[in-house]
Design a protein around this motif. Sequence first.
Motif: not given
Ligand SMILES: C[S@@+](CC[C@H](N)C(=O)[O-])C[C@H]1O[C@@H](n2cnc3c(N)ncnc32)[C@H](O)[C@@H]1O
Length: 268
Positions: A82, A18, A56, A99-100, A116-117, A14, A77-78, A37
Amino acid sequence: MCPGVVIVMSWKDVDKGWGDQAKVWASIMEPRWWPEFDAVLRATDVGEATQYLDIACGSGLMVNMASRRGAQAHGLDASDRLLALARRRTPTADIQHGDMNDLPWEEGTFDVATSCRGIWGPNQDAVHEAARVLKPGGCLGLSFFAAGRESNQIGKAFHAIRRVSEHEIEWSQQLGQIGQTGRAEEMCETAGLIPGERQSLEFDLEGADIEHEVKAWMSAGPAWMAIQERGAEDVEHSLRTELAELEEEGIGVRTQVIIEFVVAQKPS
Ligand SMILES: C[S@@+](CC[C@H](N)C(=O)[O-])C[C@H]1O[C@@H](n2cnc3c(N)ncnc32)[C@H](O)[C@@H]1O
Protein backbone atom coordinates in the motif's frame (compact mmCIF):
# COMPACT_ATOMS: atom_id res chain seq x y z
CA MET A 1 -11.02 -22.61 14.94
CA CYS A 2 -12.14 -22.65 18.62
CA PRO A 3 -14.81 -20.05 19.38
CA GLY A 4 -13.36 -17.14 21.34
CA VAL A 5 -9.86 -17.66 19.91
CA VAL A 6 -8.74 -14.82 17.72
CA ILE A 7 -5.52 -14.86 15.73
CA VAL A 8 -3.80 -11.51 16.20
CA MET A 9 -1.38 -10.85 13.37
CA SER A 10 2.02 -9.37 13.96
CA TRP A 11 2.32 -5.98 12.26
CA LYS A 12 4.95 -7.54 10.01
CA ASP A 13 2.27 -9.85 8.56
CA VAL A 14 -0.25 -7.07 7.91
CA ASP A 15 0.94 -6.69 4.31
CA LYS A 16 -0.19 -10.25 3.55
CA GLY A 17 -3.79 -9.18 4.12
CA TRP A 18 -3.71 -5.59 2.93
CA GLY A 19 -1.06 -5.75 0.20
CA ASP A 20 -2.33 -8.49 -2.12
CA GLN A 21 -4.93 -6.24 -3.71
CA ALA A 22 -3.21 -2.91 -3.04
CA LYS A 23 -3.85 -1.52 -6.55
CA VAL A 24 -7.54 -2.35 -6.30
CA TRP A 25 -7.83 -0.86 -2.81
CA ALA A 26 -6.12 2.35 -3.95
CA SER A 27 -8.11 2.80 -7.12
CA ILE A 28 -11.64 1.66 -6.25
CA MET A 29 -12.04 1.29 -2.48
CA GLU A 30 -10.02 4.05 -0.83
CA PRO A 31 -11.35 7.00 -2.93
CA ARG A 32 -14.89 6.26 -1.77
CA TRP A 33 -13.99 7.37 1.77
CA TRP A 34 -13.04 10.91 0.77
CA PRO A 35 -15.94 12.55 2.67
CA GLU A 36 -14.51 11.08 5.90
CA PHE A 37 -10.96 12.23 5.09
CA ASP A 38 -12.23 15.70 4.21
CA ALA A 39 -14.30 15.99 7.42
CA VAL A 40 -11.43 14.90 9.68
CA LEU A 41 -8.89 17.17 7.95
CA ARG A 42 -11.25 20.14 8.34
CA ALA A 43 -12.10 19.33 11.96
CA THR A 44 -8.40 19.14 12.85
CA ASP A 45 -7.70 22.32 10.88
CA VAL A 46 -4.97 20.85 8.68
CA GLY A 47 -3.62 23.60 6.42
CA GLU A 48 -0.57 25.56 5.37
CA ALA A 49 2.61 24.25 7.09
CA THR A 50 0.78 21.96 9.54
CA GLN A 51 3.16 19.20 10.67
CA TYR A 52 0.80 16.36 9.88
CA LEU A 53 0.84 12.55 10.37
CA ASP A 54 -1.69 9.99 9.13
CA ILE A 55 -1.45 6.73 11.12
CA ALA A 56 -2.31 3.53 9.20
CA CYS A 57 -2.40 5.69 6.07
CA GLY A 58 -2.91 2.79 3.64
CA SER A 59 -2.33 3.90 0.05
CA GLY A 60 -2.18 7.49 1.20
CA LEU A 61 -5.15 9.39 -0.22
CA MET A 62 -5.54 11.29 3.04
CA VAL A 63 -1.82 12.11 3.10
CA ASN A 64 -2.24 13.47 -0.41
CA MET A 65 -5.29 15.56 0.55
CA ALA A 66 -3.38 17.00 3.54
CA SER A 67 -0.43 17.80 1.32
CA ARG A 68 -2.72 19.64 -1.14
CA ARG A 69 -3.93 21.74 1.80
CA GLY A 70 -0.32 22.84 2.32
CA ALA A 71 0.63 20.53 5.20
CA GLN A 72 4.04 18.93 5.72
CA ALA A 73 2.61 15.46 5.29
CA HIS A 74 3.81 12.23 6.85
CA GLY A 75 2.24 8.78 6.82
CA LEU A 76 2.83 5.39 8.37
CA ASP A 77 1.45 1.98 7.55
CA ALA A 78 2.42 -1.67 8.01
CA SER A 79 1.71 -2.67 4.40
CA ASP A 80 4.65 -2.11 2.05
CA ARG A 81 2.55 -2.64 -1.02
CA LEU A 82 0.00 0.00 0.00
CA LEU A 83 2.84 2.36 0.85
CA ALA A 84 4.37 1.99 -2.64
CA LEU A 85 1.16 3.61 -3.94
CA ALA A 86 1.16 6.27 -1.21
CA ARG A 87 4.73 7.27 -2.12
CA ARG A 88 3.92 7.38 -5.81
CA ARG A 89 0.94 9.64 -5.11
CA THR A 90 2.73 12.12 -2.87
CA PRO A 91 6.49 11.99 -3.49
CA THR A 92 7.06 15.01 -1.25
CA ALA A 93 5.55 13.29 1.80
CA ASP A 94 7.55 11.36 4.39
CA ILE A 95 6.00 7.89 4.22
CA GLN A 96 7.31 5.27 6.64
CA HIS A 97 6.81 1.54 6.88
CA GLY A 98 6.23 0.56 10.50
CA ASP A 99 3.98 -0.30 13.40
CA MET A 100 1.46 2.22 14.74
CA ASN A 101 2.30 0.95 18.26
CA ASP A 102 5.91 2.10 17.89
CA LEU A 103 6.04 5.27 15.77
CA PRO A 104 9.46 6.21 14.35
CA TRP A 105 9.20 9.92 15.23
CA GLU A 106 10.40 11.93 18.21
CA GLU A 107 8.08 13.06 20.98
CA GLY A 108 6.34 16.36 20.17
CA THR A 109 6.84 16.27 16.37
CA PHE A 110 3.34 16.89 14.99
CA ASP A 111 0.62 19.54 15.17
CA VAL A 112 -1.97 17.03 13.99
CA ALA A 113 -2.18 13.25 13.80
CA THR A 114 -5.14 11.39 12.32
CA SER A 115 -6.24 7.82 11.86
CA CYS A 116 -9.28 6.86 9.81
CA ARG A 117 -10.44 3.32 10.59
CA GLY A 118 -6.80 2.52 11.36
CA ILE A 119 -6.90 2.56 15.17
CA TRP A 120 -9.53 0.20 16.60
CA GLY A 121 -10.84 -1.06 19.94
CA PRO A 122 -7.79 -3.17 20.91
CA ASN A 123 -5.27 -0.46 19.87
CA GLN A 124 -4.82 1.59 23.06
CA ASP A 125 -1.03 1.46 22.59
CA ALA A 126 -1.39 3.19 19.23
CA VAL A 127 -3.33 6.05 20.86
CA HIS A 128 -0.51 6.40 23.42
CA GLU A 129 1.98 6.59 20.56
CA ALA A 130 -0.11 9.18 18.72
CA ALA A 131 -0.26 11.27 21.90
CA ARG A 132 3.51 10.95 22.38
CA VAL A 133 4.39 12.31 18.92
CA LEU A 134 1.98 15.26 19.18
CA LYS A 135 3.27 18.68 20.23
CA PRO A 136 1.66 20.14 23.36
CA GLY A 137 -1.54 21.75 22.09
CA GLY A 138 -1.61 19.42 19.06
CA CYS A 139 -4.58 17.17 18.30
CA LEU A 140 -5.51 13.66 17.24
CA GLY A 141 -8.44 13.07 14.86
CA LEU A 142 -9.72 9.55 15.24
CA SER A 143 -12.53 8.17 13.04
CA PHE A 144 -14.34 4.85 13.15
CA PHE A 145 -17.61 3.14 12.30
CA ALA A 146 -20.55 4.19 14.43
CA ALA A 147 -21.61 1.44 16.83
CA GLY A 148 -24.34 -0.79 15.44
CA ARG A 149 -22.89 -0.81 11.93
CA GLU A 150 -24.38 -4.31 11.62
CA SER A 151 -27.80 -2.73 11.23
CA ASN A 152 -26.58 -0.16 8.66
CA GLN A 153 -26.14 -0.85 4.96
CA ILE A 154 -22.35 -1.06 5.40
CA GLY A 155 -23.07 -3.93 7.77
CA LYS A 156 -24.12 -6.03 4.79
CA ALA A 157 -20.55 -6.23 3.51
CA PHE A 158 -19.19 -7.15 6.94
CA HIS A 159 -21.98 -9.65 7.41
CA ALA A 160 -21.17 -11.23 4.03
CA ILE A 161 -17.54 -11.69 5.12
CA ARG A 162 -18.33 -12.80 8.66
CA ARG A 163 -20.75 -15.49 7.67
CA VAL A 164 -17.94 -17.33 5.88
CA SER A 165 -15.21 -16.54 8.42
CA GLU A 166 -15.18 -17.51 12.09
CA HIS A 167 -12.11 -15.36 12.64
CA GLU A 168 -13.93 -12.25 11.45
CA ILE A 169 -16.92 -12.85 13.75
CA GLU A 170 -14.73 -12.57 16.83
CA TRP A 171 -12.22 -10.07 15.55
CA SER A 172 -14.65 -7.54 14.12
CA GLN A 173 -16.49 -7.40 17.46
CA GLN A 174 -13.27 -6.39 19.19
CA LEU A 175 -12.35 -3.88 16.49
CA GLY A 176 -15.81 -2.32 16.48
CA GLN A 177 -15.73 -1.59 20.23
CA ILE A 178 -14.12 1.77 19.51
CA GLY A 179 -17.50 2.94 18.15
CA GLN A 180 -19.34 2.27 21.40
CA THR A 181 -20.51 5.30 23.35
CA GLY A 182 -17.60 6.85 25.22
CA ARG A 183 -15.02 4.23 24.21
CA ALA A 184 -12.91 6.30 21.78
CA GLU A 185 -13.06 9.20 24.24
CA GLU A 186 -11.86 6.90 27.04
CA MET A 187 -8.97 5.66 24.89
CA CYS A 188 -7.91 9.28 24.26
CA GLU A 189 -8.20 10.21 27.95
CA THR A 190 -6.14 7.16 28.96
CA ALA A 191 -3.41 8.48 26.68
CA GLY A 192 -3.56 11.94 28.33
CA LEU A 193 -5.57 13.65 25.58
CA ILE A 194 -8.71 15.77 26.04
CA PRO A 195 -11.45 14.63 23.65
CA GLY A 196 -13.96 17.07 22.19
CA GLU A 197 -17.54 16.21 21.37
CA ARG A 198 -18.03 13.18 19.11
CA GLN A 199 -19.12 14.09 15.57
CA SER A 200 -20.96 12.04 13.02
CA LEU A 201 -21.13 11.97 9.24
CA GLU A 202 -23.12 9.96 6.78
CA PHE A 203 -22.38 9.29 3.13
CA ASP A 204 -22.78 6.61 0.47
CA LEU A 205 -20.00 4.39 -0.86
CA GLU A 206 -20.59 4.42 -4.60
CA GLY A 207 -20.06 1.37 -6.81
CA ALA A 208 -20.67 1.24 -10.57
CA ASP A 209 -22.27 -2.21 -10.40
CA ILE A 210 -22.23 -5.36 -8.31
CA GLU A 211 -18.98 -6.68 -9.86
CA HIS A 212 -17.25 -3.40 -9.05
CA GLU A 213 -18.60 -3.59 -5.51
CA VAL A 214 -17.48 -7.17 -4.93
CA LYS A 215 -14.01 -6.34 -6.27
CA ALA A 216 -13.75 -3.36 -3.93
CA TRP A 217 -14.59 -5.42 -0.83
CA MET A 218 -12.36 -8.31 -1.90
CA SER A 219 -9.40 -5.89 -1.65
CA ALA A 220 -9.93 -5.22 2.09
CA GLY A 221 -8.01 -6.96 4.88
CA PRO A 222 -11.07 -8.67 6.44
CA ALA A 223 -11.87 -10.37 3.12
CA TRP A 224 -8.31 -11.69 2.92
CA MET A 225 -8.67 -13.54 6.20
CA ALA A 226 -11.96 -15.05 5.06
CA ILE A 227 -10.37 -16.03 1.74
CA GLN A 228 -7.64 -17.94 3.65
CA GLU A 229 -10.34 -19.81 5.54
CA ARG A 230 -12.85 -20.51 2.77
CA GLY A 231 -11.37 -19.58 -0.61
CA ALA A 232 -12.04 -16.58 -2.84
CA GLU A 233 -15.03 -18.12 -4.59
CA ASP A 234 -17.06 -18.49 -1.38
CA VAL A 235 -16.25 -14.97 -0.20
CA GLU A 236 -17.12 -13.45 -3.58
CA HIS A 237 -20.36 -15.36 -3.71
CA SER A 238 -21.32 -14.23 -0.21
CA LEU A 239 -20.56 -10.57 -1.02
CA ARG A 240 -22.40 -10.72 -4.34
CA THR A 241 -25.51 -12.19 -2.72
CA GLU A 242 -25.59 -9.75 0.18
CA LEU A 243 -24.77 -6.56 -1.74
CA ALA A 244 -27.01 -7.25 -4.77
CA GLU A 245 -29.94 -5.85 -2.74
CA LEU A 246 -28.30 -2.43 -2.76
CA GLU A 247 -28.07 -2.16 -6.56
CA GLU A 248 -30.31 0.49 -8.14
CA GLU A 249 -31.15 0.43 -11.83
CA GLY A 250 -29.20 3.14 -13.67
CA ILE A 251 -27.47 4.26 -10.46
CA GLY A 252 -25.21 1.42 -9.33
CA VAL A 253 -24.62 0.07 -5.82
CA ARG A 254 -24.85 2.66 -3.08
CA THR A 255 -23.98 1.66 0.47
CA GLN A 256 -24.80 4.06 3.27
CA VAL A 257 -22.09 4.40 5.91
CA ILE A 258 -22.09 6.28 9.22
CA ILE A 259 -18.71 7.38 10.49
CA GLU A 260 -18.05 9.02 13.84
CA PHE A 261 -14.93 10.85 14.92
CA VAL A 262 -13.41 12.62 17.88
CA VAL A 263 -10.76 15.31 17.94
CA ALA A 264 -8.67 15.08 21.12
CA GLN A 265 -6.15 17.68 22.21
CA LYS A 266 -2.83 17.21 23.97
CA PRO A 267 -2.69 19.65 26.90
CA SER A 268 -0.35 22.62 26.32
C1 LIG B 1 -9.15 -0.04 7.13
S1 LIG B 1 -7.54 0.25 6.50
C2 LIG B 1 -7.56 2.02 6.56
C3 LIG B 1 -6.50 2.64 5.70
C4 LIG B 1 -6.65 4.15 5.51
N1 LIG B 1 -6.65 4.85 6.77
C5 LIG B 1 -7.91 4.45 4.72
O1 LIG B 1 -8.85 4.98 5.31
O2 LIG B 1 -7.95 4.14 3.53
C6 LIG B 1 -6.50 -0.22 7.85
C7 LIG B 1 -5.01 0.02 7.61
O3 LIG B 1 -4.30 -0.28 8.82
C8 LIG B 1 -3.02 -0.78 8.45
N2 LIG B 1 -2.47 -1.45 9.63
C9 LIG B 1 -2.94 -2.55 10.27
N3 LIG B 1 -2.19 -2.83 11.37
C10 LIG B 1 -1.22 -1.88 11.43
C11 LIG B 1 -0.13 -1.62 12.33
N4 LIG B 1 0.10 -2.40 13.40
N5 LIG B 1 0.65 -0.55 12.09
C12 LIG B 1 0.43 0.24 11.01
N6 LIG B 1 -0.57 0.04 10.12
C13 LIG B 1 -1.39 -1.00 10.32
C14 LIG B 1 -3.33 -1.67 7.25
O4 LIG B 1 -2.19 -1.95 6.48
C15 LIG B 1 -4.37 -0.82 6.51
O5 LIG B 1 -3.74 0.05 5.60
